[in-house]
Design a protein around this motif. Structure first.
Motif, mmCIF file in Angstrom:
data_model
loop_
_atom_site.group_PDB
_atom_site.id
_atom_site.type_symbol
_atom_site.label_atom_id
_atom_site.label_comp_id
_atom_site.label_asym_id
_atom_site.label_seq_id
_atom_site.Cartn_x
_atom_site.Cartn_y
_atom_site.Cartn_z
ATOM 1 N N LYS A 122 5.842 6.002 13.723
ATOM 2 C CA LYS A 122 5.245 5.689 15.146
ATOM 3 C C LYS A 122 4.154 4.951 15.161
ATOM 4 C CE LYS A 122 7.155 10.060 16.954
ATOM 5 N NZ LYS A 122 6.601 11.500 17.358
ATOM 6 N N LEU A 123 3.856 4.395 13.910
ATOM 7 C CA LEU A 123 2.662 3.435 13.884
ATOM 8 C C LEU A 123 3.027 2.159 14.739
ATOM 9 C CD1 LEU A 123 1.883 3.233 9.986
ATOM 10 C CD2 LEU A 123 0.429 4.301 11.780
ATOM 11 N N THR A 124 1.577 1.641 15.402
ATOM 12 C CA THR A 124 1.633 0.654 16.157
ATOM 13 C C THR A 124 0.574 -0.319 15.738
ATOM 14 O OG1 THR A 124 0.311 1.833 17.819
ATOM 15 C CG2 THR A 124 2.667 1.550 18.366
ATOM 16 N N ASP A 125 -0.496 0.227 14.983
ATOM 17 C CA ASP A 125 -1.554 -0.502 14.433
ATOM 18 C C ASP A 125 -1.005 -1.875 13.452
ATOM 19 O OD1 ASP A 125 -4.507 -0.348 14.312
ATOM 20 O OD2 ASP A 125 -3.663 -0.671 12.333
ATOM 21 N N VAL A 126 -1.071 -2.942 13.535
ATOM 22 C CA VAL A 126 -0.577 -4.071 12.661
ATOM 23 C C VAL A 126 -1.398 -3.639 11.154
ATOM 24 C CG1 VAL A 126 -0.620 -6.547 12.331
ATOM 25 C CG2 VAL A 126 -0.328 -5.474 14.752
ATOM 26 N N ASP A 127 -2.532 -3.481 11.092
ATOM 27 C CA ASP A 127 -3.243 -3.154 9.915
ATOM 28 C C ASP A 127 -2.805 -2.108 9.292
ATOM 29 O OD1 ASP A 127 -4.959 -5.405 10.401
ATOM 30 O OD2 ASP A 127 -6.390 -4.371 11.228
ATOM 31 N N ALA A 128 -2.312 -1.056 9.909
ATOM 32 C CA ALA A 128 -1.813 -0.073 9.333
ATOM 33 C C ALA A 128 -0.497 -0.269 8.658
ATOM 34 C CB ALA A 128 -1.755 1.292 10.216
ATOM 35 N N ILE A 129 0.395 -1.068 9.696
ATOM 36 C CA ILE A 129 1.613 -1.356 8.854
ATOM 37 C C ILE A 129 1.734 -2.144 7.974
ATOM 38 C CG2 ILE A 129 3.830 -2.507 9.712
ATOM 39 C CD1 ILE A 129 3.303 -1.563 12.789
ATOM 40 N N ARG A 130 0.939 -3.318 7.847
ATOM 41 C CA ARG A 130 0.652 -4.177 6.731
ATOM 42 C C ARG A 130 0.210 -3.433 5.509
ATOM 43 N NH1 ARG A 130 -2.898 -7.807 9.175
ATOM 44 N NH2 ARG A 130 -1.206 -8.878 9.881
ATOM 45 N N TYR A 131 -0.537 -2.422 5.735
ATOM 46 C CA TYR A 131 -1.159 -1.551 4.489
ATOM 47 C C TYR A 131 0.005 -0.823 3.879
ATOM 48 C CZ TYR A 131 -3.514 2.462 2.168
ATOM 49 O OH TYR A 131 -3.796 3.146 1.417
ATOM 50 N N LEU A 132 0.964 -0.390 4.788
ATOM 51 C CA LEU A 132 2.124 0.373 4.350
ATOM 52 C C LEU A 132 2.988 -0.702 3.508
ATOM 53 C CD1 LEU A 132 3.155 2.946 6.806
ATOM 54 C CD2 LEU A 132 2.154 3.473 4.601
ATOM 55 N N ALA A 133 3.194 -1.504 4.405
ATOM 56 C CA ALA A 133 4.650 -2.462 3.926
ATOM 57 C C ALA A 133 3.989 -3.312 2.641
ATOM 58 C CB ALA A 133 4.907 -3.461 5.046
ATOM 59 N N LYS A 134 2.919 -3.698 2.625
ATOM 60 C CA LYS A 134 2.436 -4.665 1.513
ATOM 61 C C LYS A 134 1.721 -4.319 0.451
ATOM 62 C CE LYS A 134 3.455 -8.585 4.678
ATOM 63 N NZ LYS A 134 2.977 -9.815 5.298
ATOM 64 N N THR A 135 0.945 -3.400 0.808
ATOM 65 C CA THR A 135 -0.250 -2.965 -0.215
ATOM 66 C C THR A 135 -0.137 -1.444 -0.694
ATOM 67 O OG1 THR A 135 -1.852 -3.810 1.333
ATOM 68 C CG2 THR A 135 -2.946 -2.521 -0.124
ATOM 69 N N THR A 136 0.278 -0.585 0.011
ATOM 70 C CA THR A 136 0.645 0.589 -0.538
ATOM 71 C C THR A 136 1.960 1.065 -1.057
ATOM 72 O OG1 THR A 136 -1.535 1.385 0.704
ATOM 73 C CG2 THR A 136 -0.069 3.035 -0.157
ATOM 74 N N LEU A 137 2.842 1.131 -0.090
ATOM 75 C CA LEU A 137 3.976 1.879 -0.806
ATOM 76 C C LEU A 137 4.755 0.959 -1.716
ATOM 77 C CD1 LEU A 137 5.021 3.341 2.784
ATOM 78 C CD2 LEU A 137 3.673 4.549 0.928
ATOM 79 N N PRO A 138 4.826 -0.262 -1.808
ATOM 80 C CA PRO A 138 5.583 -0.573 -2.659
ATOM 81 C C PRO A 138 5.107 -0.467 -4.193
ATOM 82 C CG PRO A 138 5.355 -2.198 -1.068
ATOM 83 C CD PRO A 138 4.664 -1.236 -0.673
ATOM 84 N N LYS A 139 3.595 -0.260 -4.234
ATOM 85 C CA LYS A 139 3.066 -0.107 -5.247
ATOM 86 C C LYS A 139 2.636 1.438 -5.718
ATOM 87 C CE LYS A 139 1.087 -4.774 -4.647
ATOM 88 N NZ LYS A 139 -0.073 -5.331 -4.439
ATOM 89 N N HIS A 140 2.955 1.967 -4.921
ATOM 90 C CA HIS A 140 2.751 3.794 -5.061
ATOM 91 C C HIS A 140 3.240 4.292 -6.294
ATOM 92 C CE1 HIS A 140 2.004 7.873 -4.220
ATOM 93 N NE2 HIS A 140 0.946 7.599 -3.082
ATOM 94 N N LYS A 141 2.478 5.207 -7.094
ATOM 95 C CA LYS A 141 3.052 5.511 -8.462
ATOM 96 C C LYS A 141 4.181 6.512 -8.174
ATOM 97 C CE LYS A 141 -1.337 4.948 -10.417
ATOM 98 N NZ LYS A 141 -2.446 5.419 -10.836
ATOM 99 N N HIS A 142 4.191 7.464 -6.961
ATOM 100 C CA HIS A 142 5.332 8.238 -6.884
ATOM 101 C C HIS A 142 6.437 7.830 -6.086
ATOM 102 C CE1 HIS A 142 7.119 12.095 -5.833
ATOM 103 N NE2 HIS A 142 6.098 12.889 -6.580
ATOM 104 N N TRP A 143 7.620 7.684 -6.822
ATOM 105 C CA TRP A 143 8.821 7.087 -6.249
ATOM 106 C C TRP A 143 9.079 7.591 -4.870
ATOM 107 C CZ3 TRP A 143 13.326 9.460 -5.104
ATOM 108 C CH2 TRP A 143 13.448 10.670 -5.544
ATOM 109 N N LYS A 144 8.697 8.684 -4.618
ATOM 110 C CA LYS A 144 9.342 9.505 -3.099
ATOM 111 C C LYS A 144 8.545 8.766 -2.188
ATOM 112 C CE LYS A 144 11.937 12.263 -2.192
ATOM 113 N NZ LYS A 144 13.221 11.994 -1.470
ATOM 114 N N ALA A 145 7.209 8.512 -2.405
ATOM 115 C CA ALA A 145 6.141 7.834 -1.716
ATOM 116 C C ALA A 145 6.872 6.311 -1.325
ATOM 117 C CB ALA A 145 4.974 7.775 -2.070
ATOM 118 N N ARG A 146 7.328 5.734 -2.330
ATOM 119 C CA ARG A 146 7.742 4.435 -1.989
ATOM 120 C C ARG A 146 9.087 4.292 -1.173
ATOM 121 N NH1 ARG A 146 6.837 3.893 -7.475
ATOM 122 N NH2 ARG A 146 8.957 4.170 -8.156
ATOM 123 N N GLU A 147 9.895 5.600 -1.154
ATOM 124 C CA GLU A 147 11.272 5.631 -0.677
ATOM 125 C C GLU A 147 10.540 5.845 1.083
ATOM 126 O OE1 GLU A 147 14.958 8.460 -1.139
ATOM 127 O OE2 GLU A 147 13.015 9.519 -0.582
#
Length: 147
Positions: A122-147
């Motif tokens: 339900k995120l609508t904040d552009v910075d939050a979406i960018r954080y998830l999509a580019k910064t955090t989840l692709p690089k997260h150590k836990h594979w389930k978090a990336r999923e």
């Protein structure tokens, strides 16, 4: 018209500050729920934090993905130990009540993860979406978090 603006701006500032204060309360509640091991409180606080839908709430929720999976993994190990008879603490007691209790606890912990996922969806904040999509989840150590 100018006087109307002077009335509206303080109201908006007050609303933004109140929301920030609310976020801090929910952030602290979420941290306390993890430190005390209270699944119901974790679920309620996670759902509350997810309603903010901004970068701060997203960063906070991401930080609790790994500890949440650690809780789930511990419960799964406990269930497997009971199921296979490796858990000697039962001392001849029937395992079914313990397994039923573990199932309820696991269901609750998976609901916490579902609340995180729903918050991200339900995120609508552009910075939050960018954080998830580019910064955090692709690089997260836990594979389930990336999923």
């Amino acid at each position: 018209m100018k006087s109307l603006r002077f009335l509206i701006i303080p109201i908006l500032v007050t609303a933004v500050l109140a929301q920030a204060d609310d976020f801090h309360v929910y952030r602290d509640s979420l941290r306390a729920a993890y430190s005390k091991g209270d699944g119901e409180a974790r679920l309620a606080a996670t759902e509350a934090v997810a309603t903010f839908r901004n970068l701060d709430s997203t960063v906070l929720l991401v930080s609790f993905i790994k500890p949440q999976y650690a809780i789930i993994e511990k419960l799964l190990e406990e269930r497997e130990a009971i199921r296979t008879g490796r858990d000697k603490s039962l001392k001849g007691a029937r395992p079914e009540p313990y397994l039923a209790s573990l199932k309820e606890r696991l269901d609750l912990e998976f609901k916490v993860l579902a609340a995180v996922e729903e918050g991200f969806a339900k995120l609508t904040d552009v910075d939050a979406i960018r954080y998830l999509a580019k910064t955090t989840l692709p690089k997260h150590k836990h594979w389930k978090a990336r999923e």
